[in-house]
Design a protein around this motif. Structure first.
Motif, PDB file in Angstrom:
ATOM      1  N   LYS A  93       1.081  -1.049   0.066  1.00  0.00           N
ATOM      2  CA  LYS A  93       0.251  -0.059   0.132  1.00  0.00           C
ATOM      3  C   LYS A  93       0.971   1.432   0.047  1.00  0.00           C
ATOM      4  CE  LYS A  93      -4.174  -1.680   2.822  1.00  0.00           C
ATOM      5  NZ  LYS A  93      -4.969  -1.555   3.774  1.00  0.00           N
ATOM      6  N   PRO A  94       0.340   2.328  -0.430  1.00  0.00           N
ATOM      7  CA  PRO A  94       1.130   3.559  -0.738  1.00  0.00           C
ATOM      8  C   PRO A  94       1.290   4.040   0.669  1.00  0.00           C
ATOM      9  CG  PRO A  94      -0.911   3.588  -2.332  1.00  0.00           C
ATOM     10  CD  PRO A  94      -0.974   2.159  -1.187  1.00  0.00           C
ATOM     11  N   GLU A  95       0.642   3.790   1.866  1.00  0.00           N
ATOM     12  CA  GLU A  95       0.971   4.144   3.035  1.00  0.00           C
ATOM     13  C   GLU A  95       2.095   4.074   3.667  1.00  0.00           C
ATOM     14  OE1 GLU A  95      -1.981   2.890   2.069  1.00  0.00           O
ATOM     15  OE2 GLU A  95      -3.378   4.387   2.385  1.00  0.00           O
ATOM     16  N   ILE A  96       2.751   2.821   3.052  1.00  0.00           N
ATOM     17  CA  ILE A  96       4.272   2.287   3.672  1.00  0.00           C
ATOM     18  C   ILE A  96       5.304   3.730   3.499  1.00  0.00           C
ATOM     19  CG2 ILE A  96       6.418   1.188   2.871  1.00  0.00           C
ATOM     20  CD1 ILE A  96       4.554  -1.033   1.983  1.00  0.00           C
ATOM     21  N   TRP A  97       5.032   4.438   2.471  1.00  0.00           N
ATOM     22  CA  TRP A  97       6.025   5.513   2.138  1.00  0.00           C
ATOM     23  C   TRP A  97       5.280   6.745   2.851  1.00  0.00           C
ATOM     24  CZ3 TRP A  97       5.001   1.548  -1.056  1.00  0.00           C
ATOM     25  CH2 TRP A  97       6.171   0.666  -1.340  1.00  0.00           C
ATOM     26  N   LYS A  98       3.995   6.741   3.191  1.00  0.00           N
ATOM     27  CA  LYS A  98       3.520   7.878   4.067  1.00  0.00           C
ATOM     28  C   LYS A  98       4.007   7.676   5.672  1.00  0.00           C
ATOM     29  CE  LYS A  98      -0.299   8.476   0.931  1.00  0.00           C
ATOM     30  NZ  LYS A  98      -1.767   8.017   0.512  1.00  0.00           N
ATOM     31  N   ASP A  99       3.860   6.389   5.962  1.00  0.00           N
ATOM     32  CA  ASP A  99       3.955   6.048   7.251  1.00  0.00           C
ATOM     33  C   ASP A  99       5.182   5.315   7.694  1.00  0.00           C
ATOM     34  OD1 ASP A  99       1.557   6.608   7.302  1.00  0.00           O
ATOM     35  OD2 ASP A  99       0.848   4.606   7.803  1.00  0.00           O
ATOM     36  N   LYS A 100       6.525   6.074   7.223  1.00  0.00           N
ATOM     37  CA  LYS A 100       7.820   5.407   6.768  1.00  0.00           C
ATOM     38  C   LYS A 100       8.265   4.804   8.366  1.00  0.00           C
ATOM     39  CE  LYS A 100       9.251   8.076   2.894  1.00  0.00           C
ATOM     40  NZ  LYS A 100      10.042   9.258   2.432  1.00  0.00           N
ATOM     41  N   GLU A 101       8.069   5.833   9.429  1.00  0.00           N
ATOM     42  CA  GLU A 101       8.648   5.435  10.654  1.00  0.00           C
ATOM     43  C   GLU A 101       7.933   4.220  11.101  1.00  0.00           C
ATOM     44  OE1 GLU A 101      11.355   6.188  12.006  1.00  0.00           O
ATOM     45  OE2 GLU A 101      10.918   5.075  14.087  1.00  0.00           O
ATOM     46  N   ASN A 102       6.587   4.277  11.232  1.00  0.00           N
ATOM     47  CA  ASN A 102       5.792   3.122  11.596  1.00  0.00           C
ATOM     48  C   ASN A 102       6.310   1.814  10.827  1.00  0.00           C
ATOM     49  OD1 ASN A 102       3.731   1.963  13.213  1.00  0.00           O
ATOM     50  ND2 ASN A 102       2.639   1.802  11.733  1.00  0.00           N
ATOM     51  N   PHE A 103       6.296   1.946   9.594  1.00  0.00           N
ATOM     52  CA  PHE A 103       6.897   0.607   8.748  1.00  0.00           C
ATOM     53  C   PHE A 103       8.095   0.400   9.075  1.00  0.00           C
ATOM     54  CE2 PHE A 103       8.368  -1.236   4.747  1.00  0.00           C
ATOM     55  CZ  PHE A 103       7.667  -2.232   4.676  1.00  0.00           C
ATOM     56  N   ARG A 104       8.886   1.077   9.171  1.00  0.00           N
ATOM     57  CA  ARG A 104      10.439   0.604   9.582  1.00  0.00           C
ATOM     58  C   ARG A 104      10.138   0.218  10.924  1.00  0.00           C
ATOM     59  NH1 ARG A 104      13.866   1.859  13.187  1.00  0.00           N
ATOM     60  NH2 ARG A 104      12.474   3.695  13.702  1.00  0.00           N
ATOM     61  N   GLN A 105       9.469   0.443  11.970  1.00  0.00           N
ATOM     62  CA  GLN A 105       9.237   0.107  13.448  1.00  0.00           C
ATOM     63  C   GLN A 105       8.831  -1.355  13.260  1.00  0.00           C
ATOM     64  OE1 GLN A 105       7.373   2.700  16.016  1.00  0.00           O
ATOM     65  NE2 GLN A 105       9.163   4.079  16.163  1.00  0.00           N
ATOM     66  N   LEU A 106       7.733  -1.507  12.458  1.00  0.00           N
ATOM     67  CA  LEU A 106       7.162  -3.155  12.451  1.00  0.00           C
ATOM     68  C   LEU A 106       8.135  -3.918  11.968  1.00  0.00           C
ATOM     69  CD1 LEU A 106       3.477  -1.890  11.043  1.00  0.00           C
ATOM     70  CD2 LEU A 106       4.319  -2.912  13.363  1.00  0.00           C
ATOM     71  N   SER A 107       8.887  -3.462  10.587  1.00  0.00           N
ATOM     72  CA  SER A 107       9.819  -4.565  10.112  1.00  0.00           C
ATOM     73  C   SER A 107      11.145  -4.814  11.197  1.00  0.00           C
ATOM     74  CB  SER A 107      10.270  -3.861   8.863  1.00  0.00           C
ATOM     75  OG  SER A 107      10.680  -2.574   8.861  1.00  0.00           O
ATOM     76  N   GLU A 108      11.500  -3.782  11.819  1.00  0.00           N
ATOM     77  CA  GLU A 108      12.409  -3.967  13.040  1.00  0.00           C
ATOM     78  C   GLU A 108      11.956  -5.094  13.845  1.00  0.00           C
ATOM     79  OE1 GLU A 108      14.941   0.122  13.323  1.00  0.00           O
ATOM     80  OE2 GLU A 108      14.278  -0.734  15.185  1.00  0.00           O
ATOM     81  N   LYS A 109      10.370  -4.729  14.297  1.00  0.00           N
ATOM     82  CA  LYS A 109      10.046  -5.878  15.242  1.00  0.00           C
ATOM     83  C   LYS A 109       9.918  -7.235  14.646  1.00  0.00           C
ATOM     84  CE  LYS A 109       6.577  -6.847  18.280  1.00  0.00           C
ATOM     85  NZ  LYS A 109       7.051  -7.400  19.867  1.00  0.00           N
ATOM     86  N   PHE A 110       9.807  -7.428  13.461  1.00  0.00           N
ATOM     87  CA  PHE A 110       9.506  -8.475  12.786  1.00  0.00           C
ATOM     88  C   PHE A 110      10.938  -9.196  12.936  1.00  0.00           C
ATOM     89  CE2 PHE A 110      10.855 -10.757   8.982  1.00  0.00           C
ATOM     90  CZ  PHE A 110      10.232 -11.842   8.964  1.00  0.00           C
ATOM     91  N   VAL A 111      12.034  -8.271  12.598  1.00  0.00           N
ATOM     92  CA  VAL A 111      13.561  -8.988  12.449  1.00  0.00           C
ATOM     93  C   VAL A 111      13.901  -9.342  13.984  1.00  0.00           C
ATOM     94  CG1 VAL A 111      15.866  -8.307  12.254  1.00  0.00           C
ATOM     95  CG2 VAL A 111      14.258  -7.645  10.444  1.00  0.00           C
ATOM     96  N   VAL A 112      13.345  -8.756  15.180  1.00  0.00           N
ATOM     97  CA  VAL A 112      13.769  -8.746  16.371  1.00  0.00           C
ATOM     98  C   VAL A 112      13.235 -10.297  16.795  1.00  0.00           C
ATOM     99  CG1 VAL A 112      13.466  -8.182  18.751  1.00  0.00           C
ATOM    100  CG2 VAL A 112      14.239  -6.574  17.206  1.00  0.00           C
ATOM    101  N   GLU A 113      11.921 -10.465  16.287  1.00  0.00           N
ATOM    102  CA  GLU A 113      11.100 -11.663  16.774  1.00  0.00           C
ATOM    103  C   GLU A 113      11.787 -12.714  16.145  1.00  0.00           C
ATOM    104  OE1 GLU A 113       9.183 -11.800  19.032  1.00  0.00           O
ATOM    105  OE2 GLU A 113       8.580  -9.835  19.377  1.00  0.00           O
ATOM    106  N   VAL A 114      12.141 -12.566  14.955  1.00  0.00           N
ATOM    107  CA  VAL A 114      12.830 -13.669  14.058  1.00  0.00           C
ATOM    108  C   VAL A 114      14.171 -14.023  14.863  1.00  0.00           C
ATOM    109  CG1 VAL A 114      13.969 -14.260  11.953  1.00  0.00           C
ATOM    110  CG2 VAL A 114      11.846 -13.465  11.743  1.00  0.00           C
TER     111      VAL A 114
END
Lengths: 198, 198
Positions: free
Chosen positions: A141-162
């Motif tokens: 979704k285009p929101e990824i580039w509107k909410d960059k900080e939130n998207f980054r945090q969610l992907s960081e969260k994923f990496v940490v959980e992995v």
């Protein structure tokens, strides 16, 4: 992990994806803040997660470095790259989920091997989320580039959980695997719910 | 490396890819010899390649284990898996090749990071070459499953060259990188020439 999600990122703004041919210069992100310096991320994440084997996490996150995955010949390659990396990971995560859900027999060695692959790849897909690649063959979704900080945090969260999943899979205890699979699946879902089109 | 290529494989015959749903039982390989036990491969490859950091190679090869990548829900997933893993690797190898060819500035850290990703993934695609998956959206020639031993040797050769590429990229010397990129590209080409349709 809540700490990481709740804390303002210390990662310096920098390109997380870049198109390296002049004809795509118009979509080249100058200061895309979604992913920044790997060293800063490593330092922060490892300080926050003493239980994690940081060395392994560093290897897993190699792809997050601004430079490592920062060059795609064309936007379609960036889209294909992230989808392909996610699919390969999903195949291996699916094997862990099957064990956790009792759909496949629990095999500690197999679990550890699959978790290692997921961990080695967890940092890769994000470089493919290059600015302007919400078009074409993608559900992003285009929101990824509107909410960059939130998207980054969610992907960081994923990496940490992995990272935790890898640790849990090495204990040889099915209950540890179950808990980590659930947490990882939750991290996948959190991002998909917000940023992946149905 | 010639030794490995010239020596009859000591790897026990075993499935290297498997479809895990009953409805695909007809294409389930019972004794597919393309990839066998990972422990045997590790032992042989590491004994032959003292210059290689075997630990890293073992991690890279985790995907070759019979079990790790041995389950695909359907044949199309096996095809997609191998193509996707190869594409992601190719993107990172392409960045190394660009440096080696002077098309991109040499950056030792970037080279090492990209080589690590290639090394982490080098063992993965081969599990996707499940018996019977020469059909559909693939350029894989049927000869792969006729010449299993040769295909296995070529993919082993690739994995070994990628191990050397990782070592070479860590020296910080462009000439080392160039040599290893050339050797790796040769290993890619050897397999493509024989087993990938134009």
């Amino acid at each position: 992990m809540q700490k990481i999600l709740a804390t303002k990122s210390a990662i310096p703004a920098a390109a997380f994806g870049e198109i390296d041919r002049p004809r795509f210069a118009s979509i080249r992100p100058k200061t895309n803040p979604v992913f920044g310096g790997f060293a800063a991320f490593r330092s922060r994440a490892c300080a926050s997660l003493k239980a994690l084997a940081c060395g392994a996490m560093i290897a897993a996150l190699a792809g997050i470095s601004t430079g490592v995955s920062a060059q795609f010949a064309k936007p379609e390659d960036a889209v294909k790259y992230r989808k392909n990396a996610l699919f390969v990971m999903q195949q291996h995560f699916g094997r862990l989920a099957a064990m956790a859900q009792g759909k496949a027999p629990y095999d500690a060695k197999l679990a550890a091997d699959n978790a290692l692959i997921v961990a080695n790849m967890a940092g890769l897909p994000w470089a493919g989320f290059v600015e302007g690649t919400d078009k074409g063959d993608t559900k992003a979704k285009p929101e990824i580039w509107k909410d960059k900080e939130n998207f980054r945090q969610l992907s960081e969260k994923f990496v940490v959980e992995v990272g935790k999943l890898k640790t849990a899979s090495a204990t040889g205890k099915l209950d540890d695997l179950k808990a980590a699979v659930n947490a990882t699946a939750g991290a996948c879902k959190a991002c998909h719910d917000e940023y992946r089109a149905k």
